[in-house]
Structures are given as C-alpha cells and as structure tokens.
Write an enzyme that holds these catalytic residues in place. Structure first.
Site, PDB file in Angstrom:
ATOM      1  N   GLU A   9       0.803  -1.228   0.000  1.00 47.02           N
ATOM      2  CA  GLU A   9       0.000   0.000   0.000  1.00 47.02           C
ATOM      3  C   GLU A   9       0.839   1.284   0.000  1.00 47.02           C
ATOM      4  OE1 GLU A   9      -2.986  -0.163   3.073  1.00 47.02           O
ATOM      5  OE2 GLU A   9      -4.000  -1.842   2.134  1.00 47.02           O
ATOM      6  N   GLU A  34      -5.125  -8.794   0.672  1.00 43.99           N
ATOM      7  CA  GLU A  34      -5.702  -8.532   1.995  1.00 43.99           C
ATOM      8  C   GLU A  34      -7.191  -8.319   1.814  1.00 43.99           C
ATOM      9  OE1 GLU A  34      -4.142  -5.341   4.445  1.00 43.99           O
ATOM     10  OE2 GLU A  34      -2.081  -5.813   3.870  1.00 43.99           O
TER      11      GLU A  34
END
Ligand code: BG6
Length: 472
Positions: A166, A368
């Site tokens: 991220e 995720e």
C-alpha cells in the site's frame, strides 16, 4: 441459493506484516522504526496506550501460528521483513536480523507453508525518517540497497517478493490527511513521497532482476507490488464534475500504480493535472529510465471497502491542499461501524473486471481482505468460550463469492490472503478492532483461540465451494 466454486489451484493464505506481529522491537539488534519512535514520543496516540512494542507475540509463537494456518487449510502467508531489523545504521547487514529471518523462513518451509515476502509495510527506520524519510532521495537509494541485500540473502529461500504494501497509504496518512505521525497536511509533500516511493519500487525491481540474472534468486521467483485498489464509484447520473472527481481519484489511487507496474511509467493526465494545480514533483533526469524498470510479474490487491466520490465543493481545503474529489455517501451503504468502512463485496469483482479490460496481462491475487470488529468478546459463547463471529463468516463468504464470479467472468485472479488470520496490532488502533479467525487473548499472555469462523474457513479451503444467496 447459488453454489459457487473456486478453481482447484486457487490458493488461500494469511496476510500479515512484520511491524504488526513480530514484537521484540528492540532485541536482536533491531533499530527503532517510525512506529517505535511515535510510541515512545506519544503513547496516548495509541488505543489503550498499546504501542508498537509487542506485535502479537508472533516471534515466540510463530510455529504455533503455522500449525493453525495448516489446520485451516492455508498454504501460504505473507509477512514483511523489517528494514530496521535487517540492516544497521550504515546500511550493513545486522547478523542477528539475518538469522531471525532465515530461521523464520526455514520454520515456515518445515511446516509446509510458503512465505511471501514484502519489503516495506509503512515501517521506515527512525534514523532515516530523521534524514527526511521518503522526501529524501538518499533514503530512496538506501531502500534500493536494502532490497538488494534482502534478495542476496534470501533469494534462494523465497519465491514471491513484493516491494511495497500500500504505497499510497503513507503519503495520505502521514503527509496529507494528518492522521499518523508526523501529522502533516501538505499535498505537495504527499505527492513528493508518492513519487519517490515509485522510484524506490522501480529501483528495487531493477535490483531484483539483476540478482536473478546473477543466479542469486530461485529460478521460479517473481516480484510484485501490493496496493489497496477499488474502482471509484460516484452518484447515479453523475455530472461532468463528478466524473472528473472519479478520473483523478482513479488516477492517483489506481492508475498511478497500475501504469507503473505494467507500462513502467506514470499516467500523463494525472501528472498534468497535478502540475496545473501547482504540484512540483522532484523528477530528475534519468528517472523515466528508472521508472521503466518498475514492471512487475504480478499484483496484490488489498480490498476492504469501496471508494465513493463526487465533485468537490471547493478547490482547496483549509490547509491549502488542492481538492480533486469529496467523499460521496451512498444512501444504501452497509457499514462496518467498528472501522467506519463500507462493506461492498462486489468491489472486488469490479476491480477484477477493470484489470481484465484495462490491464489484461496482469495476474493478481487478493492480498488482503478482512473485517475488524470492536469488543468481540461480547460475542463469546458463555459455555464454550468461542467467539461467535457470524458477521465475519458472512463478510468473507460474500467477498469470496464475488471473487468466484470474477474468475468465472475472466478475471486473472489466482488466490486470496485474509487479513489477519490471527488478531494482530493495528497501528494506532492497536488491538481495538479484531480481524482474526483466531483470537489473541491479551489477558492471557497472547493465547490463541479459534473463533467460530475458523471452522467455517476450514471447510471452504477444503471444498473450494460456497453457498450464497443469489447475487450476494
Ligand atoms: C491495510 C494494511 O491497509 O489494512 C494493514 O495493509 C492494516 O497493515 C489493514 O492493518 C487493516 O487496517 P487497520 O487500520 O484496521 O489495521
């Protein structure tokens, strides 16, 4: 009811990170990272004053966790190497850090689990942060050195590598939205960080390709990037200005990274729009050649919630940051109130279709996905003591259902890692919201206990089939 099947070779695993699990924050020669620095500076900023120090006791309990993963039918997990554990302040290998990861990877292999390794999960070493962190090009070079060392040391042990988790989050949380230390509200600095991380990613991929050519890596190894992706949605019957908000949100959050990892460049329309609003990026001669090396072998998509935007009501905010979009609250949104995130399982399907249409060559996995819930002990069965987390079963079932539909409709989607199979430390939220299929009892020495959802998951990983309500 609808019966859905996931392909036989579709994999299931666990997503986690070094700084959120390892603990042992200052043993084995580990240096302070930015989370330790912030915890030492201002423990009150963390839920219940639980700082970065303990993780979820993974270091002492990792073999127990591996047995749990196996029992649940998972075949892989992802963690991250902590830069602050592997290298010393001079950028040389810390032998104890090296030993730590060799042992961890060997134990994973001995348990029959594949370990995916990510190199950076929001955890800048503090001494590098003090030198300017991602705003300083020397830190970018230091990261490339760190990545090269990791490939050299563990290249024969690890097959799946990732440069960043991220990369959009630190620019947003630390530099633009003022949520995480150092609490800045500076759009230009946020975009400098985003740009420099893109260069760092590309230098790491280049180092990986060199290491592979030199025979230092496993023949079957591959490298990727993990980001949180969602196609931005807007209101029904959008105005031109709403669509412009969608273009820039998609541009900064998605296309920036997707173009980088598939084309080795950044989207020109986004760069132009940023420049037209006065944003100055630290572009150096030769950077285009570096970014051109940023192409990856596959992608990880973290998906928790959709992004809904609309035309902004103002050009700049109170801190003088340009505003390209404002949140749009969908009247039908179903919320996870603990986390304040909308639950919209179809977003995974829509992202799969976006990739299929716009980046058809790119293989990906859901790296995720998960549901963090506060006060889970309220759901504990009085007799058995087991947390009855039916909401989690529903959440995962519906997301897996949309994954199955995406695959059936041609998405190149090959696996699913749940965040976090075992409850772990969630940054400034610490242990407030619990994500696990497995409870961590903080009152009882981090003891692990299966929740109801764990038994459900075991069946799904065994059968690869799901029964869901039509269209859910
Ligand atoms: C992802 C991160 O954004 O979301 C994880 O990669 C994080 O590190 C997870 O823990 C869940 O978010 P949070 O803030 O509830 O922990």
């Amino acid at each position: 009811m609808e019966q859905l099947t996931l392909p036989k070779d579709f994999f299931f695993g666990a997503a986690m990170s070094g700084p959120q699990t390892e603990g042992e924050w200052k043993s084995g020669g580990k240096l302070e990272n930015l989370w330790d620095l912030w915890s030492n500076l201002e423990l009150d900023a963390f839920h219940n004053r639980v700082g970065s120090y303990g993780g979820n006791d993974f270091t002492r309990r990792h073999n127990e966790d591996f047995q749990i993963f196996k029992d649940l039918g998972l075949t892989s997990f992802r963690t991250s190497i902590q830069w602050s554990r592997l290298l010393d302040e001079d950028g040389n290998v810390n032998p104890e850090g090296e030993k730590y990861y060799h042992e961890l990877f060997a134990d994973a292999a001995a348990s029959g689990l594949e370990c995916f390794v990510n190199l950076y999960h929001f955890d800048m070493p503090a001494y590098l942060f003090r030198r300017g962190g991602w705003e300083n090009r020397e830190v970018v070079e230091a990261y490339a050195n760190y990545a090269a060392k990791a490939f050299e040391l563990f290249g024969k042990e690890i097959r799946c590598w990732f440069t960043f988790n991220e990369p959009i989050v630190e620019p947003d949380q630390r530099y633009q939205n003022g949520v995480w230390y150092p609490y800045l509200h500076n759009f230009n600095r946020a975009k400098v960080v985003q740009y420099n991380i893109s260069v760092a990613h590309s230098l790491a991929v280049a180092a990986y390709r060199r290491a592979k050519a030199a025979g230092l890596m496993r023949e079957d190894s591959r490298i990727g990037l993990i980001n949180c992706f969602t196609p931005p949605y807007t209101r029904e019957n959008p105005s031109e200005a709403d669509l412009e908000a969608v273009r820039m949100t998609d541009g900064i959050n998605n296309r920036w990274w997707l173009d980088l990892v598939t084309k080795g460049e950044l989207p020109a329309d986004v760069l132009d729009s940023l420049a037209s609003r006065g944003v100055e990026l630290p572009i150096r001669p030769g950077d285009a050649e570096i970014l051109a090396q940023g192409k990856v072998d596959w992608l990880g998509c973290n998906y928790y919630h959709p992004e809904r935007v609309q035309a902004p009501s103002r050009e700049v905010d109170e801190s003088g940051c340009p505003v390209f979009a404002e949140p749009y609250v969908w009247p039908e949104a179903k919320m996870n109130e603990s986390r304040g995130w909308e639950i919209y399982p179809k977003g995974i399907y829509d992202f799969g279709m976006k990739l299929k249409n716009e980046y058809p060559e790119l293989e990906f996995f859901v790296s995720e996905n998960g549901m963090g819930v506060e006060h889970e002990w309220d759901f504990r069965d009085a007799e058995t003591g087991v947390i009855q987390d039916d909401y989690r079963i529903e959440f995962v079932r519906e997301h897996l259902a949309w994954i199955a539909r995406a695959i059936a409709d041609g998405a190149n989607l090959v696996g699913y890692h749940y965040w976090a199979v075992v409850d772990n430390w969630s940054w400034s939220n610490a242990f407030k919201n619990r994500y696990g299929f497995v409870e961590v009892d903080l009152e009882d020495g981090y003891k692990r206990r299966l929740k109801k959802s764990a038994n459900w998951l075991r069946e799904v990983t065994k059968t690869h089939t799901l029964t869901v309500e039509e269209g859910k």
